[in-house]
Design a protein around this motif. Structure first.
Motif, PDB file in Angstrom:
ATOM      1  N   GLN A 195      10.964  -7.173  -9.240  1.00 51.79           N
ATOM      2  CA  GLN A 195       9.800  -7.475 -10.081  1.00 51.79           C
ATOM      3  C   GLN A 195       8.505  -7.111  -9.382  1.00 51.79           C
ATOM      4  OE1 GLN A 195      10.484 -11.630 -11.085  1.00 51.79           O
ATOM      5  NE2 GLN A 195      11.379 -11.053 -13.049  1.00 51.79           N
ATOM      6  N   GLU A 196       8.460  -7.330  -8.057  1.00 54.52           N
ATOM      7  CA  GLU A 196       7.250  -6.948  -7.320  1.00 54.52           C
ATOM      8  C   GLU A 196       7.061  -5.434  -7.382  1.00 54.52           C
ATOM      9  OE1 GLU A 196       7.779  -8.868  -3.515  1.00 54.52           O
ATOM     10  OE2 GLU A 196       6.859 -10.727  -4.241  1.00 54.52           O
ATOM     11  N   LYS A 197       8.176  -4.711  -7.304  1.00 54.85           N
ATOM     12  CA  LYS A 197       8.094  -3.250  -7.408  1.00 54.85           C
ATOM     13  C   LYS A 197       7.611  -2.843  -8.797  1.00 54.85           C
ATOM     14  CE  LYS A 197       9.036  -0.755  -4.513  1.00 54.85           C
ATOM     15  NZ  LYS A 197       8.015  -0.292  -3.567  1.00 54.85           N
ATOM     16  N   ASP A 198       8.122  -3.506  -9.825  1.00 55.43           N
ATOM     17  CA  ASP A 198       7.665  -3.230 -11.196  1.00 55.43           C
ATOM     18  C   ASP A 198       6.167  -3.468 -11.333  1.00 55.43           C
ATOM     19  OD1 ASP A 198      10.053  -2.446 -12.298  1.00 55.43           O
ATOM     20  OD2 ASP A 198      10.477  -4.337 -13.318  1.00 55.43           O
ATOM     21  N   LEU A 199       5.701  -4.608 -10.803  1.00 54.24           N
ATOM     22  CA  LEU A 199       4.266  -4.930 -10.890  1.00 54.24           C
ATOM     23  C   LEU A 199       3.446  -3.903 -10.112  1.00 54.24           C
ATOM     24  CD1 LEU A 199       4.414  -8.819 -10.573  1.00 54.24           C
ATOM     25  CD2 LEU A 199       3.499  -7.544 -12.515  1.00 54.24           C
ATOM     26  N   GLU A 200       3.947  -3.523  -8.930  1.00 53.88           N
ATOM     27  CA  GLU A 200       3.257  -2.511  -8.141  1.00 53.88           C
ATOM     28  C   GLU A 200       3.139  -1.204  -8.929  1.00 53.88           C
ATOM     29  OE1 GLU A 200       4.901  -1.559  -4.144  1.00 53.88           O
ATOM     30  OE2 GLU A 200       4.453   0.513  -4.694  1.00 53.88           O
ATOM     31  N   ARG A 238       3.233  -0.710 -12.105  1.00 57.05           N
ATOM     32  CA  ARG A 238       2.342  -0.777 -13.268  1.00 57.05           C
ATOM     33  C   ARG A 238       0.882  -0.710 -12.836  1.00 57.05           C
ATOM     34  NH1 ARG A 238       5.396  -3.913 -18.066  1.00 57.05           N
ATOM     35  NH2 ARG A 238       7.458  -3.190 -17.473  1.00 57.05           N
ATOM     36  N   SER A 239       0.601  -1.059 -11.565  1.00 62.06           N
ATOM     37  CA  SER A 239      -0.772  -0.928 -11.062  1.00 62.06           C
ATOM     38  C   SER A 239      -1.056   0.482 -10.562  1.00 62.06           C
ATOM     39  CB  SER A 239      -1.027  -1.890  -9.894  1.00 62.06           C
ATOM     40  OG  SER A 239      -1.028  -3.206 -10.340  1.00 62.06           O
ATOM     41  N   LEU A 240      -0.095   1.071  -9.866  1.00 64.89           N
ATOM     42  CA  LEU A 240      -0.402   2.298  -9.117  1.00 64.89           C
ATOM     43  C   LEU A 240       0.119   3.587  -9.731  1.00 64.89           C
ATOM     44  CD1 LEU A 240       0.213   1.128  -5.432  1.00 64.89           C
ATOM     45  CD2 LEU A 240      -1.935   1.135  -6.719  1.00 64.89           C
ATOM     46  N   ALA A 263      -1.687  -2.160  -4.285  1.00 64.89           N
ATOM     47  CA  ALA A 263      -1.308  -2.978  -5.441  1.00 64.89           C
ATOM     48  C   ALA A 263      -1.363  -4.431  -5.001  1.00 64.89           C
ATOM     49  CB  ALA A 263       0.096  -2.633  -5.912  1.00 64.89           C
ATOM     50  N   ARG A 285       1.299  -7.565 -18.941  1.00 68.39           N
ATOM     51  CA  ARG A 285       0.906  -6.164 -18.745  1.00 68.39           C
ATOM     52  C   ARG A 285       1.449  -5.281 -19.868  1.00 68.39           C
ATOM     53  NH1 ARG A 285      -0.063  -5.193 -12.375  1.00 68.39           N
ATOM     54  NH2 ARG A 285      -0.828  -7.300 -11.990  1.00 68.39           N
ATOM     55  N   SER A 286       2.501  -5.732 -20.546  1.00 70.90           N
ATOM     56  CA  SER A 286       3.008  -4.970 -21.699  1.00 70.90           C
ATOM     57  C   SER A 286       2.251  -5.303 -22.974  1.00 70.90           C
ATOM     58  CB  SER A 286       4.495  -5.273 -21.953  1.00 70.90           C
ATOM     59  OG  SER A 286       5.291  -4.742 -20.934  1.00 70.90           O
ATOM     60  N   LEU A 312       4.540  -9.521 -15.994  1.00 74.72           N
ATOM     61  CA  LEU A 312       5.071  -8.278 -16.569  1.00 74.72           C
ATOM     62  C   LEU A 312       4.904  -8.285 -18.084  1.00 74.72           C
ATOM     63  CD1 LEU A 312       8.276  -7.817 -14.384  1.00 74.72           C
ATOM     64  CD2 LEU A 312       6.370  -6.216 -14.542  1.00 74.72           C
ATOM     65  N   GLU A 343       0.825  -1.210   0.000  1.00 77.22           N
ATOM     66  CA  GLU A 343       0.000   0.000   0.000  1.00 77.22           C
ATOM     67  C   GLU A 343       0.853   1.251   0.000  1.00 77.22           C
ATOM     68  OE1 GLU A 343      -4.245  -0.780   2.267  1.00 77.22           O
ATOM     69  OE2 GLU A 343      -2.418  -0.565   3.452  1.00 77.22           O
ATOM     70  N   THR A 344       0.351   2.290  -0.667  1.00 83.18           N
ATOM     71  CA  THR A 344       1.009   3.589  -0.580  1.00 83.18           C
ATOM     72  C   THR A 344       0.529   4.281   0.704  1.00 83.18           C
ATOM     73  OG1 THR A 344      -0.751   4.786  -1.682  1.00 83.18           O
ATOM     74  CG2 THR A 344       0.905   3.795  -3.090  1.00 83.18           C
ATOM     75  N   GLN A 384       6.231 -14.065 -12.375  1.00 75.42           N
ATOM     76  CA  GLN A 384       6.253 -12.603 -12.370  1.00 75.42           C
ATOM     77  C   GLN A 384       6.664 -12.061 -13.734  1.00 75.42           C
ATOM     78  OE1 GLN A 384       8.750 -11.771  -8.945  1.00 75.42           O
ATOM     79  NE2 GLN A 384       6.961 -11.421  -7.675  1.00 75.42           N
ATOM     80  N   GLY A 420       7.157  -0.492 -19.845  1.00 79.31           N
ATOM     81  CA  GLY A 420       5.875  -1.044 -20.303  1.00 79.31           C
ATOM     82  C   GLY A 420       4.985  -0.044 -21.005  1.00 79.31           C
ATOM     83  N   VAL A 447       4.485   9.382  -4.289  1.00 78.76           N
ATOM     84  CA  VAL A 447       3.174   9.336  -3.650  1.00 78.76           C
ATOM     85  C   VAL A 447       2.409   8.083  -4.122  1.00 78.76           C
ATOM     86  CG1 VAL A 447       1.991  10.729  -5.416  1.00 78.76           C
ATOM     87  CG2 VAL A 447       1.120  10.732  -3.090  1.00 78.76           C
ATOM     88  N   ALA A 448       2.753   7.591  -5.314  1.00 79.72           N
ATOM     89  CA  ALA A 448       2.074   6.403  -5.849  1.00 79.72           C
ATOM     90  C   ALA A 448       2.951   5.164  -5.721  1.00 79.72           C
ATOM     91  CB  ALA A 448       1.683   6.644  -7.300  1.00 79.72           C
ATOM     92  N   CYS A 449       3.726   5.096  -4.640  1.00 83.11           N
ATOM     93  CA  CYS A 449       4.610   3.945  -4.413  1.00 83.11           C
ATOM     94  C   CYS A 449       4.563   3.586  -2.937  1.00 83.11           C
ATOM     95  CB  CYS A 449       6.040   4.308  -4.830  1.00 83.11           C
ATOM     96  SG  CYS A 449       7.236   2.993  -4.500  1.00 83.11           S
ATOM     97  N   SER A 450       4.711   2.303  -2.638  1.00 87.03           N
ATOM     98  CA  SER A 450       4.651   1.873  -1.239  1.00 87.03           C
ATOM     99  C   SER A 450       5.960   2.158  -0.489  1.00 87.03           C
ATOM    100  CB  SER A 450       4.320   0.379  -1.166  1.00 87.03           C
ATOM    101  OG  SER A 450       5.349  -0.380  -1.753  1.00 87.03           O
ATOM    102  N   SER A 451       7.017   2.492  -1.216  1.00 85.98           N
ATOM    103  CA  SER A 451       8.268   2.873  -0.548  1.00 85.98           C
ATOM    104  C   SER A 451       8.380   4.391  -0.583  1.00 85.98           C
ATOM    105  CB  SER A 451       9.478   2.293  -1.279  1.00 85.98           C
ATOM    106  OG  SER A 451       9.338   0.920  -1.493  1.00 85.98           O
ATOM    107  N   LEU A 454      -0.150  -7.970  -5.424  1.00 85.98           N
ATOM    108  CA  LEU A 454       0.998  -8.619  -6.065  1.00 85.98           C
ATOM    109  C   LEU A 454       0.639 -10.027  -6.508  1.00 85.98           C
ATOM    110  CD1 LEU A 454       3.772  -7.490  -3.574  1.00 85.98           C
ATOM    111  CD2 LEU A 454       3.178  -6.484  -5.772  1.00 85.98           C
TER     112      LEU A 454
END
Lengths: 255, 255
Positions: B139-144, B146-148, A72, A146-147, A143, A65-66, A139, B187, B227-231, A74
């Motif tokens: 990869q989880e960050k990439d997927l996140e 692409r969602s958010l 998101a 999604r592309s 990816l 979560e943001t 994963q 992507g 703002v649109a990232c969990s980190s 996963l």
């Protein structure tokens, strides 16, 4: 100590099945299995981790979560899948949050035993590496989709993965969980999902009644979907060949 | 045998640096390093695999293609990164294709030695598992994302990862490779990338001259992007803290 049925379940999962008795018993000796209700949070991202988990039945959502609360998804894990197991390589913290999305039977295992066994079991390390490779493949496929895939094709792929390998047309299946969650798992907004499902119906002749979907012709659906994928149908994707995946599909001839 | 400079480079990479001398030497004893030109295909998905590779300099694109030739870019690897290493867990075939995208110095290593050493080195297994965990995080960050994240935010994140950790405003940086490739890596279609970069300029005051970009205020860019990232920024993402990543950034005060 876990009972015999629980032991048997664990030892038949992808991760544990190649392991020798001794290593396996050391990891699972302090194991319990409990029912959790929908909405229960198993753990939160970045929290200190003591346990990893194995889904015995039901579904668990992995998410991040943001600060603003946007989420998101996963992955959504079904029976036979592990969660939290990589925390031992991530400063003993969980890399994502996990929430039960319908009543689920969850097996709790101590990370300390896993870590201790890893230090002197090459077979366990090998099983863990195979497991991580499968997740990486999954994963990478996510990816890729999604592309390259449009929203109806992503839904088509999701439906094809629910079909039994020995399918005969037509196939009727029940969506395993809520459409909003499927949308999130596929990286779409719920409105996009609804529109895309309608378009998929027009393109491939699906019959949709609530969460029951009949695919009149698998070939038509896979022709439409898999043209935008680097694998051909039926794919050797880890998701679709997962032997521990529960059969949620009834395959019957109509009329 | 590899020369001393090559040995030193290999032993300083993320993957090899924790390993004992003997294990490391066994894996790298038949190693060579060669220059490859842009466009060279190192290997194709599903081909039998004999070697894995380590980027010494330059960039390598990992991708998969549909039958129709549409391409999904899974990653673009810079110095210090491995490719093809998981083939030993994938029936000795490559899981993706790899292409050199600008003149690159590539180290070729035999998969057989890696496999043989894995069988009796828990330290190597541990290094491999840590490596796989980092890729999973990425990869989880990439997927996140692409969602958010919207397209401008994804470009903002890409730029922030190029910034040095000890940055001072303003930061000027050179895009490491072609904009079309960056678009693919994120992507997006190239047209989406162009529009999104313009919007990012309007939102955060970027100055763009060809492939040179000046970020007047990192805080403004990270506020907009993260703002649109969990980190939160600066993130502990494996990409940004990778010590083997070449410094592509010149950090100067203007005016």
């Amino acid at each position: 100590m876990p009972d015999e049925a629980l032991k048997k379940f664990i030892k038949n999962t992808d991760f544990f099945q190649g392991l020798d008795e001794k290593t396996c018993d050391s990891i699972i000796k302090n194991t319990t299995s409990s029912l959790f209700s929908k909405g229960k949070i198993l753990f939160i991202a970045d929290e200190p981790a003591q346990y990893f988990y194995l889904v015995r039945s039901g579904y668990v959502k992995l998410f991040r979560e943001t600060l603003d609360g946007a989420q998101a998804i996963l992955d959504i894990l079904s029976a036979g899948h592990l969660l939290g197991e990589t925390a031992i390589f991530q400063d003993n913290t969980y890399p994502y949050s996990a929430e039960i999305i319908e009543t689920s039977d969850i097996i709790t295992l101590p990370l300390a035993s896993l870590k201790a066994e890893l230090e002197h079991s090459p077979a366990l390390a090998h099983a863990f590496l195979k497991h991580m490779t499968k997740i990486r493949e999954k994963q990478e496929k996510d990816l890729e989709h999604r592309s390259l895939q449009n929203a109806p094709q992503r839904i088509g792929c999701f439906l094809l993965r629910l079909c039994p390998l020995d399918h005969k047309d037509p196939v009727t299946l029940h969506l395993p969980y809520d459409k909003t969650l499927i949308a999130g798992r596929l990286g779409m907004q719920p409105e996009t999902f609804s529109r895309a499902l309608k378009r998929l119906r027009t393109e491939t002749g699906l019959e949709i009644q609530g969460s029951t979907i009949t695919i009149p012709c698998i070939q038509t659906l896979s022709d439409y979907t898999c043209v935008a994928c680097s694998s051909s149908f039926p794919c050797k994707d880890p998701h679709s060949t997962d032997t521990t995946e529960p059969k949620r599909v009834c395959n019957h001839h109509q009329g």
